[in-house]
Each structure stands twice: as C-alpha cells, then as structure tokens.
Design a protein around this motif. Structure first.
Motif, PDB file in Angstrom:
ATOM      1  N   PHE A  35       0.852  -1.202   0.000  1.00 57.88           N
ATOM      2  CA  PHE A  35       0.000   0.000   0.000  1.00 57.88           C
ATOM      3  C   PHE A  35       0.882   1.244   0.000  1.00 57.88           C
ATOM      4  O   PHE A  35       1.948   1.266   0.623  1.00 57.88           O
ATOM      5  CB  PHE A  35      -0.844   0.065   1.278  1.00 57.88           C
ATOM      6  CG  PHE A  35      -2.002  -0.887   1.349  1.00 57.88           C
ATOM      7  CD1 PHE A  35      -3.305  -0.425   1.275  1.00 57.88           C
ATOM      8  CD2 PHE A  35      -1.799  -2.245   1.541  1.00 57.88           C
ATOM      9  CE1 PHE A  35      -4.383  -1.291   1.374  1.00 57.88           C
ATOM     10  CE2 PHE A  35      -2.862  -3.121   1.639  1.00 57.88           C
ATOM     11  CZ  PHE A  35      -4.163  -2.640   1.555  1.00 57.88           C
ATOM     12  N   LYS A  59      -8.285  -3.545   4.370  1.00 61.27           N
ATOM     13  CA  LYS A  59      -8.030  -2.470   3.400  1.00 61.27           C
ATOM     14  C   LYS A  59      -8.151  -1.100   4.066  1.00 61.27           C
ATOM     15  O   LYS A  59      -7.322  -0.224   3.853  1.00 61.27           O
ATOM     16  CB  LYS A  59      -8.996  -2.557   2.220  1.00 61.27           C
ATOM     17  CG  LYS A  59      -8.728  -3.682   1.261  1.00 61.27           C
ATOM     18  CD  LYS A  59      -9.768  -3.666   0.156  1.00 61.27           C
ATOM     19  CE  LYS A  59      -9.705  -4.911  -0.680  1.00 61.27           C
ATOM     20  NZ  LYS A  59     -10.798  -4.957  -1.661  1.00 61.27           N
ATOM     21  N   ASP A  60      -9.197  -0.924   4.876  1.00 61.11           N
ATOM     22  CA  ASP A  60      -9.417   0.355   5.548  1.00 61.11           C
ATOM     23  C   ASP A  60      -8.294   0.676   6.532  1.00 61.11           C
ATOM     24  O   ASP A  60      -7.773   1.790   6.554  1.00 61.11           O
ATOM     25  CB  ASP A  60     -10.764   0.366   6.283  1.00 61.11           C
ATOM     26  CG  ASP A  60     -11.956   0.458   5.356  1.00 61.11           C
ATOM     27  OD1 ASP A  60     -11.781   0.868   4.184  1.00 61.11           O
ATOM     28  OD2 ASP A  60     -13.067   0.105   5.795  1.00 61.11           O
ATOM     29  N   SER A  63      -4.975   1.322   4.618  1.00 60.67           N
ATOM     30  CA  SER A  63      -5.054   2.613   3.935  1.00 60.67           C
ATOM     31  C   SER A  63      -4.888   3.760   4.923  1.00 60.67           C
ATOM     32  O   SER A  63      -4.161   4.723   4.674  1.00 60.67           O
ATOM     33  CB  SER A  63      -6.390   2.752   3.208  1.00 60.67           C
ATOM     34  OG  SER A  63      -6.491   1.789   2.202  1.00 60.67           O
ATOM     35  N   ASN A  64      -5.549   3.646   6.057  1.00 62.62           N
ATOM     36  CA  ASN A  64      -5.440   4.694   7.059  1.00 62.62           C
ATOM     37  C   ASN A  64      -4.071   4.707   7.742  1.00 62.62           C
ATOM     38  O   ASN A  64      -3.588   5.770   8.123  1.00 62.62           O
ATOM     39  CB  ASN A  64      -6.567   4.582   8.085  1.00 62.62           C
ATOM     40  CG  ASN A  64      -7.829   5.258   7.610  1.00 62.62           C
ATOM     41  OD1 ASN A  64      -7.916   6.471   7.600  1.00 62.62           O
ATOM     42  ND2 ASN A  64      -8.803   4.468   7.170  1.00 62.62           N
ATOM     43  N   LYS A  67      -1.836   6.657   5.405  1.00 65.73           N
ATOM     44  CA  LYS A  67      -2.125   8.095   5.514  1.00 65.73           C
ATOM     45  C   LYS A  67      -1.667   8.635   6.866  1.00 65.73           C
ATOM     46  O   LYS A  67      -1.097   9.715   6.958  1.00 65.73           O
ATOM     47  CB  LYS A  67      -3.606   8.368   5.306  1.00 65.73           C
ATOM     48  CG  LYS A  67      -3.907   9.858   5.277  1.00 65.73           C
ATOM     49  CD  LYS A  67      -5.332  10.119   4.885  1.00 65.73           C
ATOM     50  CE  LYS A  67      -5.647  11.591   4.905  1.00 65.73           C
ATOM     51  NZ  LYS A  67      -5.534  12.215   6.203  1.00 65.73           N
ATOM     52  N   TRP A  81      -6.474   8.656  -1.959  1.00 68.00           N
ATOM     53  CA  TRP A  81      -6.483   7.334  -2.564  1.00 68.00           C
ATOM     54  C   TRP A  81      -5.176   6.632  -2.220  1.00 68.00           C
ATOM     55  O   TRP A  81      -4.155   7.276  -1.995  1.00 68.00           O
ATOM     56  CB  TRP A  81      -6.592   7.440  -4.089  1.00 68.00           C
ATOM     57  CG  TRP A  81      -7.852   8.090  -4.549  1.00 68.00           C
ATOM     58  CD1 TRP A  81      -8.109   9.432  -4.607  1.00 68.00           C
ATOM     59  CD2 TRP A  81      -9.029   7.442  -5.012  1.00 68.00           C
ATOM     60  NE1 TRP A  81      -9.379   9.656  -5.082  1.00 68.00           N
ATOM     61  CE2 TRP A  81      -9.964   8.452  -5.342  1.00 68.00           C
ATOM     62  CE3 TRP A  81      -9.382   6.104  -5.201  1.00 68.00           C
ATOM     63  CZ2 TRP A  81     -11.227   8.168  -5.828  1.00 68.00           C
ATOM     64  CZ3 TRP A  81     -10.641   5.829  -5.695  1.00 68.00           C
ATOM     65  CH2 TRP A  81     -11.551   6.851  -6.000  1.00 68.00           C
ATOM     66  N   VAL A  82      -5.221   5.306  -2.193  1.00 67.51           N
ATOM     67  CA  VAL A  82      -4.005   4.522  -2.039  1.00 67.51           C
ATOM     68  C   VAL A  82      -3.843   3.610  -3.238  1.00 67.51           C
ATOM     69  O   VAL A  82      -4.827   3.213  -3.864  1.00 67.51           O
ATOM     70  CB  VAL A  82      -3.984   3.670  -0.745  1.00 67.51           C
ATOM     71  CG1 VAL A  82      -3.868   4.526   0.481  1.00 67.51           C
ATOM     72  CG2 VAL A  82      -5.176   2.759  -0.658  1.00 67.51           C
ATOM     73  N   ILE A  84      -2.813  -0.060  -4.275  1.00 70.94           N
ATOM     74  CA  ILE A  84      -2.741  -1.396  -3.692  1.00 70.94           C
ATOM     75  C   ILE A  84      -2.296  -2.334  -4.795  1.00 70.94           C
ATOM     76  O   ILE A  84      -2.903  -2.381  -5.865  1.00 70.94           O
ATOM     77  CB  ILE A  84      -4.104  -1.857  -3.138  1.00 70.94           C
ATOM     78  CG1 ILE A  84      -4.650  -0.857  -2.124  1.00 70.94           C
ATOM     79  CG2 ILE A  84      -3.986  -3.235  -2.523  1.00 70.94           C
ATOM     80  CD1 ILE A  84      -6.052  -1.183  -1.641  1.00 70.94           C
ATOM     81  N   LYS A 106      -6.391   1.365  -7.454  1.00 67.06           N
ATOM     82  CA  LYS A 106      -6.556   2.554  -6.636  1.00 67.06           C
ATOM     83  C   LYS A 106      -7.756   2.327  -5.724  1.00 67.06           C
ATOM     84  O   LYS A 106      -8.790   1.840  -6.155  1.00 67.06           O
ATOM     85  CB  LYS A 106      -6.802   3.765  -7.552  1.00 67.06           C
ATOM     86  CG  LYS A 106      -5.971   4.943  -7.224  1.00 67.06           C
ATOM     87  CD  LYS A 106      -5.998   6.033  -8.276  1.00 67.06           C
ATOM     88  CE  LYS A 106      -7.355   6.517  -8.643  1.00 67.06           C
ATOM     89  NZ  LYS A 106      -7.321   7.764  -9.417  1.00 67.06           N
ATOM     90  N   ILE A 109      -9.665   6.085   0.308  1.00 63.83           N
ATOM     91  CA  ILE A 109      -9.635   5.974   1.767  1.00 63.83           C
ATOM     92  C   ILE A 109     -10.926   6.554   2.323  1.00 63.83           C
ATOM     93  O   ILE A 109     -11.295   7.685   2.012  1.00 63.83           O
ATOM     94  CB  ILE A 109      -8.434   6.730   2.364  1.00 63.83           C
ATOM     95  CG1 ILE A 109      -7.119   6.180   1.817  1.00 63.83           C
ATOM     96  CG2 ILE A 109      -8.460   6.655   3.886  1.00 63.83           C
ATOM     97  CD1 ILE A 109      -5.892   6.947   2.277  1.00 63.83           C
TER      98      ILE A 109
END
Length: 127
Positions: A35, A59-60, A63-64, A67, A81-82, A84, A106, A109
């Motif tokens: 990621f 995924k959440d 992704s966080n 960030k 966006w991330v 993956i 893509k 988030i």
C-alpha cells in the motif's frame, strides 16, 4: 520499521525512505500486498496477505495507516487514494523510497477523522 498485528495478520510500515526500499526488497517474490498513498509521498506498507484475500477492514486499516504515517495525517479537505498492488509488482529505483508499480489498483480511503492505530485490534511493535 513499524510492525502491527491485525487479526493475526502481520503488517509492516516503513519509517524512512531506506526502510521503504528495504521493505519492498524483503518481500519481493511473495504474494503479499503493498500500500502507498496515490501520487503523494508516504510510508510504504506491506501486509502479509494476498490482495484477493484482503477484507474490507484490512483495506481500511492499511489505507489509514499509510495516511496516518504521512504528512497528510490530519488532512481531510480532499479525497485520498491509495495504490494497492502485489508487492512483487513493485520495483525499487536507485533513489531510496522511489518505486515503480505495475498492475496496481486505486482504493479510496474512507475518511476516519480520529484514526489512531492504538484504537484498533493492532499490537504495535516498533523496531
């Protein structure tokens, strides 16, 4: 390098450009998932799970985490966006931290204004 456990799955997050490159090189040749914030500087993250097997929660959280460990940690005025991708599709460059990816997806988030790794079922082990 930061190390987390989420539902018994290991997650690794780079703390520097050199860490990020080492992370990619260490897991190259695996089916694990990588990621990174899309088109923005951020930590690299590898979760020891195939992209096809990731849950929405994983995924959440991943992704966080990406960030959270960037300079955009508290910034939510725009959509983030991330990228993956399978870590095997991430190639390092001569400059530490810079990579080239192929076959990436893509993922948007979901805003989580109070995201903090300690609030989740994650065991934090910093090395």
């Amino acid at each position: 390098m930061r190390e987390f456990d989420l539902n018994t799955t290991k997650i690794f997050v780079g703390k520097s450009a050199i860490d990020n490159t080492e992370l990619v090189n260490l897991y190259s040749g695996t089916s694990y998932t990588w990621f990174h914030l899309h088109d923005l500087p951020s930590s690299h993250l590898v979760i020891e799970k195939n992209i096809k097997d990731l849950t929405d929660e994983e995924k959440d959280v991943c992704s966080n985490l990406v960030k959270y460990y960037s300079k955009y940690k508290k910034e939510w005025t725009k959509k983030y966006w991330v990228n993956i991708v399978c870590v095997d599709n991430v190639k390092t460059n001569k400059t530490p931290g810079l990579v080239t990816i192929t076959d990436g997806k893509k993922f948007k988030i979901k805003p989580n204004f109070n995201f903090n790794p300690d609030n989740y079922n994650i065991k934090k082990n910093e090395k």
